[in-house]
Design a protein around this motif. Structure first.
Motif, PDB file in Angstrom:
ATOM      1  N   GLY A 162       0.814  -1.219   0.000  1.00  0.00           N
ATOM      2  CA  GLY A 162       0.000   0.000   0.000  1.00  0.00           C
ATOM      3  C   GLY A 162       0.842   1.261   0.000  1.00  0.00           C
ATOM      4  N   LEU A 163       2.062   1.165   0.530  1.00  0.00           N
ATOM      5  CA  LEU A 163       2.995   2.291   0.556  1.00  0.00           C
ATOM      6  C   LEU A 163       3.924   2.294  -0.653  1.00  0.00           C
ATOM      7  CD1 LEU A 163       3.925   2.161   4.354  1.00  0.00           C
ATOM      8  CD2 LEU A 163       2.663   3.992   3.215  1.00  0.00           C
ATOM      9  N   ASP A 164       3.627   1.471  -1.656  1.00  0.00           N
ATOM     10  CA  ASP A 164       4.454   1.348  -2.863  1.00  0.00           C
ATOM     11  C   ASP A 164       5.864   0.860  -2.546  1.00  0.00           C
ATOM     12  OD1 ASP A 164       2.388   2.171  -4.508  1.00  0.00           O
ATOM     13  OD2 ASP A 164       2.933   4.290  -4.370  1.00  0.00           O
ATOM     14  N   ILE A 165       5.983   0.094  -1.466  1.00  0.00           N
ATOM     15  CA  ILE A 165       7.256  -0.565  -1.136  1.00  0.00           C
ATOM     16  C   ILE A 165       7.139  -2.027  -1.563  1.00  0.00           C
ATOM     17  CG2 ILE A 165       8.821  -1.249   0.726  1.00  0.00           C
ATOM     18  CD1 ILE A 165       7.943   1.261   2.244  1.00  0.00           C
ATOM     19  N   GLN A 166       7.938  -2.391  -2.539  1.00  0.00           N
ATOM     20  CA  GLN A 166       7.832  -3.732  -3.120  1.00  0.00           C
ATOM     21  C   GLN A 166       8.541  -4.755  -2.240  1.00  0.00           C
ATOM     22  OE1 GLN A 166       9.416  -3.900  -7.056  1.00  0.00           O
ATOM     23  NE2 GLN A 166       8.773  -6.007  -7.442  1.00  0.00           N
ATOM     24  N   VAL A 167       7.924  -5.917  -2.051  1.00  0.00           N
ATOM     25  CA  VAL A 167       8.501  -7.005  -1.262  1.00  0.00           C
ATOM     26  C   VAL A 167       9.004  -8.084  -2.215  1.00  0.00           C
ATOM     27  CG1 VAL A 167       8.033  -8.802   0.450  1.00  0.00           C
ATOM     28  CG2 VAL A 167       7.016  -6.529   0.720  1.00  0.00           C
TER      29      VAL A 167
END
Length: 803
Positions: free
Chosen positions: A439-444
């Motif tokens: 949701g925070l545009d931090i890719q896992v």
């Protein structure tokens, strides 16, 4: 930082109230300090309607007045009008009885039923300046409309309303310094998508005006983009754009500059438009200029360059201090027909140097020196170019120049699940963690049972370590969702130096001595008769001495009052009648089978304030003389948020009790004659007794003074008619709340009670001193602050503001 709720809804679907949105953002770290209503016309034209003049006749008792009857939909009302152009059959703007108008200049006023030269008037037919639409007062507004009578004027004039959030942005959250940035947080909080306006329609019309760009040092300017637009027309912005800027407290200038400001606050990407005709040699050079080079900025000031700031230059001269402030002459004016539009990513360090050296703080430098998004310049450039074509015409007359030799990579951060649980203090399911980060545009990526790699986009300049990623999870998950353990502990306990109470007392003694007060030290043993004869002391609280030397020294004192009065009596009997004394001493109480000791500060004031001389007669001390000393003590000890209440209790004839929350700090007032006579003092005595233990505990340390502001102080006066029961302390609290950090001090220079106002009322003439330590106050800021003060006085203490 101001954020418009209406504009946020263009980025993300929001069905929550403004207060709910504010609560969500505050909980996630974007602290909302306030929610204000923006109205494109102040007051929103509440109570103002479209009406039709049915009849119009000359006033029998005034040559320049007319008597009209006006159909306002719900009824037909008589209105006396002084406009020369009023006539039967006109559609007009009518302020109905009871509504409040906010004129372009001057104070708001309420429409009341009145008799004007003997004729009843129930409303007002308005000119444009009277409702804040313009400056003309030549006559009433005559409308061309088919809208039915009684239609709200806000509908006709398309009044725009919307809540605006005031966010106290912390330095680490540069990514949130825009509507898009705030929308990104709401995306994660609400699990909704953010939609950006499309720029697919962008196309280059021709390449008739290409301006090449050279960069001296790519470390100072990692990315620089630009394009040219020709044959445009500079003029006023449309109403929607002007209202957008006004809601953010920005002044519209012209369509080109307004669009650059719109993009800055919308996307967080500063832009700069140069008049292309002013660019000598037809090229742009981004470089440093020699130390001492003179440069005239847009505010008409000549500045000497430090040689360390980055400059945008043409072939001959500097055009702009990069990322900070434009130069005089190179900006857009009414004569501009073609521009070079700049969109860049500058090194935060180089912008900070330039901004601090010249003392220039702008919306652009605020963002650049904290770190903008290096991937945003091209999108912002295209978005701005399309808006310029839409609002100013013209054609895009060059390809996009994009100097970006070393693209800034995403941050790759290794994260372990066990560290998430350890630092947050609670196990959060892995799927929840991944959902929050997505949701925070931090890719896992590279996920395993132990952890994963987080890919963070470079606009998140504050997320570069594992702990930063975990903090992102926590602030979206919600601090309130992590329960406190029964036993709180920390890995590190910071040092908290204890207060030096002796030093605090010594410094305060210096202050009182400097005011002419003498310190006394009296015996803790006193006469039992003082308690027996005083209603405010209780015999059962006496600490009785078992092996007393005499009855006069038979008990421990419960107050510093009587031992101090004995000192006064001793001096007065020796013709020393003008006395200023203070004492730090202990008092003692028996409570059941136990004992309690408190330390207090007493202050005595009696006699004449000034000695008799040929210049002026002698003057007896008064209550304000002592109360001012008590206020100074509270100021020196850095104690605020106190309140006062009037008391008429022994040992005082009258007094003020000073409270801090539910605790009593002390009392100051005029002693009752029956009390002073117990110590054989026959003149009036002002007395204050303060709880020194509580003062020392609540003190934030001795007040430290800073550098005197370089910017001038501004005084504004108001006259308030209030209920007699309202105290100045209540007025002061409302003023400090409404005036904010700009309000430095408040004074009362006149108090009136008499036959010119209601017997239950009194009038205060107040002076307000405003000052900003960082900028010169503008009329707009001053007027806005005074409006908040007026509104606070009207709403919270029922004040009437005398014009």
């Amino acid at each position: 930082m101001k954020i418009s709720i209406n504009r946020l809804k263009d980025f993300i679907v929001l069905d929550q109230s403004s207060e709910e949105i504010a609560s969500l953002l505050t909980g996630s770290g974007l602290e909302v300090e306030g929610v204000e209503l923006f109205e494109s016309i102040k007051g929103g034209l509440e109570g103002v309607v479209i009406g039709e003049v049915l009849t119009c006749e000359r006033h029998p008792n005034a040559d320049k007045l007319s008597i009209t009857t006006v159909d306002i939909g719900s009824e037909i009302v008589p209105i006396v009008c002084g406009a020369p152009n009023v006539a039967a059959g006109q559609k007009v703007v009518v302020a109905t009885e009871g509504c409040t108008l906010y004129p372009g200049t001057g104070e708001p006023f309420q429409i009341k039923k009145a008799k004007i030269r003997g004729e009843v008037s129930q409303g007002m037919i308005c000119a444009e300046d009277e409702i804040g639409l313009g400056e003309s007062h030549a006559g009433i507004m005559v409308l061309e409309t088919d809208l039915p009578n009684g239609t709200s004027a806000s509908e006709y004039f398309k009044v725009e309303k919307g809540d605006v959030l005031e966010i106290g942005l912390t330095p680490n959250r540069a990514d949130a310094a825009s509507h898009l940035g705030v929308a990104r947080d709401l995306k994660a909080l609400l699990n909704r998508e953010v939609c950006l306006p499309s720029v697919e329609d962008f196309k280059v019309d021709n390449t008739s005006l290409t301006i090449p760009v050279s960069i001296e040092n790519s470390n100072d300017c990692p990315r620089y983009a630009g394009l040219t637009i020709s044959n445009l027309k500079v003029g006023p912005s449309p109403a929607w754009l002007q209202n957008y800027l006004k809601a953010l407290d920005l002044e519209p200038i012209n369509n080109i500059v307004d669009i650059t400001n719109f993009i800055l606050h919308d996307l967080g990407q500063p832009l700069h438009a140069f008049d292309a005709d002013y660019i000598c040699g037809g090229k742009i050079n981004v470089k440093k200029l020699d130390k001492g080079t003179p440069f005239v900025t847009l505010d008409d000031k000549e500045r000497k360059l430090s040689g360390e700031e980055l400059m945008i230059c043409d072939a001959e001269k500097g055009l702009c201090i990069a990322g900070v402030f434009g130069g005089k002459g190179s900006g857009v004016s009414d004569q501009t027909t073609k521009i070079f539009l700049e969109s860049a990513y500058f090194s935060p360090d180089i912008i900070r140097k330039g901004s601090q050296f010249h003392g220039l703080k702008t919306d652009a430098s605020f963002r650049f020196e904290r770190g903008t998004d290096p991937n945003m310049p091209i999108y912002a450039l295209k978005r701005a170019a399309l808006l310029i074509k839409e609002l100013a015409g013209g054609e895009i007359s060059s390809d996009i120049i994009d100097f970006y030799p070393n693209p800034i990579a995403d941050f790759e951060i290794a994260v372990l699940y066990k560290h998430i649980d350890r630092l947050i203090g609670k196990h959060i399911p892995k799927e929840t963690v991944k959902s929050i980060l997505n949701g925070l545009d931090i890719q896992v990526v590279n996920e395993s049972e132990e952890g994963f790699t987080a890919i963070v986009k470079p606009y998140r300049v504050d997320v570069t370590r594992e702990a930063d990623v975990i903090e992102e999870v926590l602030r979206i998950y919600g601090f309130e969702n992590v329960a406190l353990s029964e036993n709180l502990n920390a890995d590190f306990l910071a040092e908290h130096p204890s207060k030096d109470l002796n030093k605090l007392q010594y410094r305060l003694s210096e202050v009182l001595s400097g005011l002419g007060y003498f310190e006394i030290i009296t015996n803790s043993l006193t006469k039992p008769i003082y308690v027996e004869k005083s209603a405010h002391l209780q015999s059962e609280n006496n600490v009785v001495i078992l092996n007393k030397l005499s009855e006069d020294l038979g008990v421990m004192r419960q107050s510093l009052l009587f031992t101090g009065l004995e000192v006064l009596s001793h001096n007065i009997n020796r013709r020393q009648k003008d006395l200023k004394l203070f004492e730090f001493g202990s008092v003692y109480f028996k409570e059941g089978e136990s004992y309690r000791e408190e330390k207090r500060l007493s202050i005595f004031l009696t006699g004449e304030k000034t000695a008799e001389s040929w210049l002026e007669p002698s003057k007896e001390v008064q209550f304000p003389d002592l109360y001012a000393v008590v206020e100074l003590i509270l100021e020196k000890l850095n104690i605020d948020n106190t309140s006062v209440e009037i008391v008429h209790e022994s040992p005082f004839d009258y007094a003020l009790q000073i409270n801090l929350g539910a605790k009593v700090l002390g009392t100051v007032g005029l002693l009752d004659g029956s009390i002073t006579r117990l110590a054989e003092v026959k003149q009036s005595v002002l007395f204050a007794e303060l709880n020194w233990d509580l003062l020392a505990k609540k003190s934030k340390g001795l007040k430290k003074y800073g550098e005197i502001s370089k910017f001038p102080e501004v005084r504004r006066d108001l006259s308030l008619v209030i209920d007699k029961k309202i105290t100045f302390d209540e007025i002061k609290k409302v003023a400090l709340k409404a005036g904010g950090k700009l309000l430095q001090k408040i004074g009362v220079f006149d108090v009136y009670q008499g036959d010119k106002i209601d017997a239950s009322k009194k009038a205060y003439a107040l002076s307000f001193y405003l000052q900003d330590t960082e900028n010169t106050l503008t009329d707009k800021i001053i007027d806005k602050t005074m409006s908040r003060l007026i509104q606070g006085f009207e709403n919270e203490v029922g004040a009437f503001i005398r014009k």
